[in-house]
Design a protein around this motif. Structure first.
Motif: not given
Length: 294
Positions: A33-43, A91-98, A100-107
Motif C-alpha cells: 500500500a502506498d499512502g497518499v496525502g503528505g501532511a494528511a498522513a499518507g503513512e 474512514r475511522h482514522a479520519v473520523q478520529r482526527d479531521l 487527516r481528511l484527504g488521506m488515502s492509499t493504494t492497495l
C-alpha cells in the motif's frame, strides 16, 4: 496445498523524508500500500489499511475459517471483505482526527486459499506474475495516463510526458460509496513467482528490467529490485514483495496465540509474517483493536 513463500522490503528512497508505504508478506496473504496525502498522513492511511486488512484475514483464521479451497468466487468474496475492512479502518482514522481528511492509499493484495489465488487492486501500485521467464502485469493502473491509453488514440510518447500521467484516479480513501478495488482470480501454479510493488519501483524500472532481476531466491530478487530502483534515482518510497507459489503439505495456517494458548482474535492479529514500511511503527496504525508492536 498452495502457499506463498517470499520476502519483501520497503525503503524511504533518496528524496522523500518519510516512508508512506506499508506492506505485509505472509503464507496466504500479501499486500502493498502506498499512502497518499503528505501532511494528511499518507503513512497512517497505508499502515492502517494494511493492519486492518491482514487483521480481517487472520481473524477469520483464528475463528477457525481456514483458507481452504471453496467454490469459485468465494475467495474473491474474501478479497472484497478484507478490502472493506481496510476501507472502514481508513474512514475511522479520519473520523478520529479531521486533520487527516484527504488521506488515502493504494492497495494491492493477493490471497491464497490453498488451491487458488485472487487479487484485489486499487491505485497505481502493481501486481505481476513471473512464469518461465515471462513477466505479466496482473493489475491495471488507475491513473489518468492509463485511462487515456484505454479510451483514446494517444501515442506512447505523448503518454510518457503527459503532465497528468501520474494522477491517480482511484484510491482507498474510506468513502463507503467508492467502488472498491478491482477483484479477479489469478491463474497461478506451483513454481510461479508473484511481485507486488509500489510505483517507487515500477516508475523507475520497466518490465524488462524487472524481469531481469527476478531470478534467484526471493530475498535476492527483492534486494536487487530495491537496489536498482535506488540506483535509478529513488525518487519515491520503494516497496516490493516477491512471492513464490509453492505446493506444501496440508496443514493449518498458524495464528499468533494469546497467553494461555488461546488463538488471537484481534490482539496480535498479524501472526507470523513480514511487516514492511510504515506499518512497522504502531504509532501509524489507527485501530479499534488493542495496539501491537512489530
Amino acid at each position: 496445498m498452495l502457499r506463498f513463500a517470499g520476502s519483501g522490503a520497503s525503503e524511504v528512497g533518496l528524496v522523500r523524508v518519510h516512508n508512506e508505504d506499508s506492506g505485509y508478506v505472509g503464507r496466504s496473504v500479501a499486500v502493498v500500500a502506498d499512502g497518499v496525502g503528505g501532511a494528511a498522513a499518507g503513512e497512517v492511511a497505508s499502515a492502517t489499511a494494511v493492519h486492518a486488512l491482514v487483521s480481517a484475514w487472520r481473524g477469520g483464521l483464528a475463528a477457525g475459517d481456514r483458507p481452504e479451497a471453496g467454490p469459485v468466487g468465494s475467495l474473491e468474496d474474501r478479497v472484497a471483505d478484507v478490502s472493506a475492512a481496510a476501507r472502514a479502518a481508513v474512514r475511522h482514522a479520519v473520523q478520529r482526527d479531521l486533520n487527516r481528511l484527504g488521506m488515502s492509499t493504494t492497495l494491492t493484495v493477493v490471497l491464497c486459499d490453498g488451491a487458488r489465488v485472487a487479487l484485489g487492486h486499487v491505485g497505481d501500485s502493481r501486481a505481476y506474475r513471473w512464469r518461465d521467464g515471462v513477466l505479466t502485469q496482473l493489475s491495471g493502473d488507475h491513473t489518468y495516463a492509463e485511462q487515456l491509453r484505454r479510451t483514446s488514440r494517444v501515442s506512447a510518447s505523448v503518454l510518457a510526458t503527459h503532465p497528468w500521467r501520474k494522477v491517480v484516479l482511484r484510491t482507498l480513501d474510506g468513502d463507503p460509496a467508492d467502488p472498491g478495488p478491482d477483484i479477479a482470480g489469478v491463474d497461478v501454479r506451483a513454481g510461479d513467482r508473484l511481485l507486488l510493488c509500489t510505483d517507487g519501483l515500477s516508475d523507475l524500472l520497466d518490465d524488462a528490467a524487472i524481469a531481469a532481476l527476478l531470478p534467484g531466491s526471493a530475498a535476492e530478487a527483492v534486494a536487487a529490485l530495491v537496489e536498482a530502483a535506488l540506483a535509478a534515482g529513488g525518487r519515491d518510497n520503494v516497496t516490493c514483495a516477491v512471492l513464490d507459489v509453492v505446493d506444501v503439505p496440508d496443514e493449518p495456517d498458524p495464528v499468533s496465540p494469546l497467553p494461555g494458548g488461546r488463538p488471537s482474535r484481534g490482539v496480535v492479529p498479524l501472526g507470523p509474517g513480514l511487516l514492511l514500511g510504515a506499518v512497522r511503527d504502531g504509532a501509524n496504525v489507527v485501530s479499534t483493536t488493542p495496539s501491537w508492536r512489530a
